[in-house]
Motif scaffolding. Structure first.
Motif, PDB file in Angstrom:
ATOM      1  N   ILE A 118       0.809  -1.217   0.000  1.00  0.00           N
ATOM      2  CA  ILE A 118       0.000   0.000   0.000  1.00  0.00           C
ATOM      3  C   ILE A 118       0.844   1.268   0.000  1.00  0.00           C
ATOM      4  CG2 ILE A 118      -0.348   0.033   2.520  1.00  0.00           C
ATOM      5  CD1 ILE A 118      -2.895   1.089  -0.174  1.00  0.00           C
ATOM      6  N   GLN A 119       1.888   1.317   0.798  1.00  0.00           N
ATOM      7  CA  GLN A 119       2.672   2.546   0.870  1.00  0.00           C
ATOM      8  C   GLN A 119       3.367   2.850  -0.455  1.00  0.00           C
ATOM      9  OE1 GLN A 119       5.080   2.512   4.422  1.00  0.00           O
ATOM     10  NE2 GLN A 119       3.307   2.918   5.715  1.00  0.00           N
ATOM     11  N   ALA A 120       3.934   1.838  -1.083  1.00  0.00           N
ATOM     12  CA  ALA A 120       4.575   2.042  -2.384  1.00  0.00           C
ATOM     13  C   ALA A 120       3.548   2.463  -3.437  1.00  0.00           C
ATOM     14  CB  ALA A 120       5.300   0.770  -2.821  1.00  0.00           C
ATOM     15  N   ALA A 121       2.321   1.987  -3.314  1.00  0.00           N
ATOM     16  CA  ALA A 121       1.278   2.318  -4.282  1.00  0.00           C
ATOM     17  C   ALA A 121       0.795   3.757  -4.139  1.00  0.00           C
ATOM     18  CB  ALA A 121       0.094   1.359  -4.134  1.00  0.00           C
ATOM     19  N   ILE A 122       0.665   4.226  -2.912  1.00  0.00           N
ATOM     20  CA  ILE A 122       0.098   5.566  -2.724  1.00  0.00           C
ATOM     21  C   ILE A 122       1.147   6.663  -2.587  1.00  0.00           C
ATOM     22  CG2 ILE A 122      -2.051   4.703  -1.750  1.00  0.00           C
ATOM     23  CD1 ILE A 122      -1.021   5.520   1.028  1.00  0.00           C
ATOM     24  N   ARG A 123       2.381   6.318  -2.292  1.00  0.00           N
ATOM     25  CA  ARG A 123       3.423   7.331  -2.093  1.00  0.00           C
ATOM     26  C   ARG A 123       3.551   8.285  -3.285  1.00  0.00           C
ATOM     27  NH1 ARG A 123       7.225   4.490   0.246  1.00  0.00           N
ATOM     28  NH2 ARG A 123       6.804   5.323   2.308  1.00  0.00           N
ATOM     29  N   PRO A 124       3.602   7.822  -4.545  1.00  0.00           N
ATOM     30  CA  PRO A 124       3.722   8.774  -5.666  1.00  0.00           C
ATOM     31  C   PRO A 124       2.558   9.765  -5.744  1.00  0.00           C
ATOM     32  CG  PRO A 124       4.221   6.544  -6.398  1.00  0.00           C
ATOM     33  CD  PRO A 124       3.664   6.430  -5.008  1.00  0.00           C
ATOM     34  N   VAL A 125       1.361   9.306  -5.491  1.00  0.00           N
ATOM     35  CA  VAL A 125       0.188  10.190  -5.534  1.00  0.00           C
ATOM     36  C   VAL A 125       0.274  11.227  -4.421  1.00  0.00           C
ATOM     37  CG1 VAL A 125      -2.326  10.284  -5.297  1.00  0.00           C
ATOM     38  CG2 VAL A 125      -1.261   8.436  -6.591  1.00  0.00           C
ATOM     39  N   LEU A 126       0.643  10.784  -3.222  1.00  0.00           N
ATOM     40  CA  LEU A 126       0.749  11.702  -2.090  1.00  0.00           C
ATOM     41  C   LEU A 126       1.873  12.714  -2.304  1.00  0.00           C
ATOM     42  CD1 LEU A 126       0.117   9.286   0.918  1.00  0.00           C
ATOM     43  CD2 LEU A 126      -1.525  10.698  -0.343  1.00  0.00           C
ATOM     44  N   GLU A 127       2.981  12.263  -2.877  1.00  0.00           N
ATOM     45  CA  GLU A 127       4.084  13.188  -3.158  1.00  0.00           C
ATOM     46  C   GLU A 127       3.679  14.219  -4.199  1.00  0.00           C
ATOM     47  OE1 GLU A 127       7.366  10.622  -4.147  1.00  0.00           O
ATOM     48  OE2 GLU A 127       7.762  10.157  -2.028  1.00  0.00           O
ATOM     49  N   GLU A 128       2.953  13.793  -5.221  1.00  0.00           N
ATOM     50  CA  GLU A 128       2.480  14.715  -6.254  1.00  0.00           C
ATOM     51  C   GLU A 128       1.489  15.723  -5.661  1.00  0.00           C
ATOM     52  OE1 GLU A 128      -0.176  14.446 -10.300  1.00  0.00           O
ATOM     53  OE2 GLU A 128       1.231  12.803  -9.908  1.00  0.00           O
ATOM     54  N   ALA A 129       0.601  15.255  -4.818  1.00  0.00           N
ATOM     55  CA  ALA A 129      -0.367  16.152  -4.178  1.00  0.00           C
ATOM     56  C   ALA A 129       0.346  17.135  -3.243  1.00  0.00           C
ATOM     57  CB  ALA A 129      -1.410  15.337  -3.411  1.00  0.00           C
ATOM     58  N   THR A 130       1.332  16.663  -2.520  1.00  0.00           N
ATOM     59  CA  THR A 130       2.107  17.535  -1.632  1.00  0.00           C
ATOM     60  C   THR A 130       2.834  18.599  -2.443  1.00  0.00           C
ATOM     61  OG1 THR A 130       2.373  15.795   0.017  1.00  0.00           O
ATOM     62  CG2 THR A 130       3.959  17.598   0.089  1.00  0.00           C
ATOM     63  N   ASP A 131       3.458  18.195  -3.547  1.00  0.00           N
ATOM     64  CA  ASP A 131       4.162  19.156  -4.402  1.00  0.00           C
ATOM     65  C   ASP A 131       3.205  20.226  -4.929  1.00  0.00           C
ATOM     66  OD1 ASP A 131       6.504  17.757  -3.984  1.00  0.00           O
ATOM     67  OD2 ASP A 131       6.482  16.764  -5.945  1.00  0.00           O
ATOM     68  N   ALA A 132       2.013  19.811  -5.336  1.00  0.00           N
ATOM     69  CA  ALA A 132       1.021  20.764  -5.845  1.00  0.00           C
ATOM     70  C   ALA A 132       0.594  21.736  -4.750  1.00  0.00           C
ATOM     71  CB  ALA A 132      -0.187  20.018  -6.409  1.00  0.00           C
ATOM     72  N   LEU A 133       0.322  21.213  -3.570  1.00  0.00           N
ATOM     73  CA  LEU A 133      -0.076  22.065  -2.445  1.00  0.00           C
ATOM     74  C   LEU A 133       1.036  23.040  -2.099  1.00  0.00           C
ATOM     75  CD1 LEU A 133      -1.931  22.822  -0.045  1.00  0.00           C
ATOM     76  CD2 LEU A 133      -0.770  21.023   1.245  1.00  0.00           C
ATOM     77  N   GLU A 134       2.258  22.536  -1.953  1.00  0.00           N
ATOM     78  CA  GLU A 134       3.368  23.401  -1.586  1.00  0.00           C
ATOM     79  C   GLU A 134       3.636  24.443  -2.662  1.00  0.00           C
ATOM     80  OE1 GLU A 134       6.619  20.805  -0.524  1.00  0.00           O
ATOM     81  OE2 GLU A 134       5.796  20.490   1.492  1.00  0.00           O
ATOM     82  N   GLY A 135       3.471  24.065  -3.926  1.00  0.00           N
ATOM     83  CA  GLY A 135       3.645  25.030  -5.010  1.00  0.00           C
ATOM     84  C   GLY A 135       2.636  26.156  -4.933  1.00  0.00           C
ATOM     85  N   ARG A 136       1.402  25.809  -4.652  1.00  0.00           N
ATOM     86  CA  ARG A 136       0.350  26.833  -4.540  1.00  0.00           C
ATOM     87  C   ARG A 136       0.591  27.732  -3.337  1.00  0.00           C
ATOM     88  NH1 ARG A 136      -2.203  30.698  -5.560  1.00  0.00           N
ATOM     89  NH2 ARG A 136      -4.465  30.815  -5.598  1.00  0.00           N
ATOM     90  N   LEU A 137       0.964  27.145  -2.208  1.00  0.00           N
ATOM     91  CA  LEU A 137       1.235  27.934  -1.013  1.00  0.00           C
ATOM     92  C   LEU A 137       2.448  28.837  -1.221  1.00  0.00           C
ATOM     93  CD1 LEU A 137       0.608  25.344   1.859  1.00  0.00           C
ATOM     94  CD2 LEU A 137      -0.950  27.099   0.978  1.00  0.00           C
ATOM     95  N   ALA A 138       3.437  28.357  -1.954  1.00  0.00           N
ATOM     96  CA  ALA A 138       4.637  29.151  -2.215  1.00  0.00           C
ATOM     97  C   ALA A 138       4.356  30.320  -3.146  1.00  0.00           C
ATOM     98  CB  ALA A 138       5.734  28.263  -2.805  1.00  0.00           C
ATOM     99  N   SER A 139       3.291  30.243  -3.909  1.00  0.00           N
ATOM    100  CA  SER A 139       2.977  31.308  -4.862  1.00  0.00           C
ATOM    101  C   SER A 139       1.981  32.323  -4.309  1.00  0.00           C
ATOM    102  CB  SER A 139       2.441  30.716  -6.172  1.00  0.00           C
ATOM    103  OG  SER A 139       1.145  30.179  -5.971  1.00  0.00           O
TER     104      SER A 139
END
Length: 162
Positions: A118-139
């Motif tokens: 499960i962790q290997a399956a969801i980690r890429p999605v969670l990392e992508e979502a985190t990157d999107a959130l952090e990008g929006r907050l940084a802007s």
């Protein structure tokens, strides 16, 4: 075979923290007063919480270099730098602990076919979502939030109210 447990919480229970949103509220309040120090009691009135909690937030924000305090009569909290330079990502990192998405605290059961993958399956999605959130907050800056609050509230900055 896997056993699935359902965890329930009482009605109204919230797992997420409000520190980030309340910190944005505090910093926006400081931004709209444009250099006028605000007491923790006045900030608490606006946030609708107690001054002790606000002082706790201000302590974290000061440690991150986002606020400062002015002592004495007429003193209070101030922004440590212009609101145009304070990004929401800085605020988030100053007041929240840990990752946006936490994985299993004790680790999943490796003997289960789902648990072992499960962790290997969801980690890429969670990392992508985190990157999107952090990008929006940084802007987004506190100045932008303050300007939107002023627009919605039909007032100009600096605001001379409480």
């Amino acid at each position: 075979m896997c056993i699935i447990l359902k965890y329930t919480h009482p009605p109204g229970y919230k797992l997420s923290s409000t520190r980030f949103v309340l910190s944005i509220h505090v910093l926006t309040s400081l931004a709209v007063t444009a250099g006028k120090p605000m007491r923790s009691e006045d900030l608490a009135f606006s946030v609708n919480t107690n001054a002790t909690f606000i002082r706790s937030l201000l302590s974290r924000l000061q440690e991150a270099g986002l606020t400062t305090s002015q002592l004495g009569v007429g003193g209070g909290a101030l922004l440590a730098k212009p609101p145009e330079e304070i990004r929401l990502l800085e605020v988030y990192r100053a007041v929240e602990n840990g990752e946006v998405f936490a994985l299993h605290r004790q680790g999943p059961n490796e003997a289960c076919v789902v648990g072992s993958n499960i962790q290997a399956a969801i980690r890429p999605v969670l990392e992508e979502a985190t990157d999107a959130l952090e990008g929006r907050l940084a802007s987004t800056t506190i100045a932008e939030v303050a300007n939107e609050v002023a627009r919605l509230g039909h007032f100009t900055i600096p605001w001379q109210g409480c």
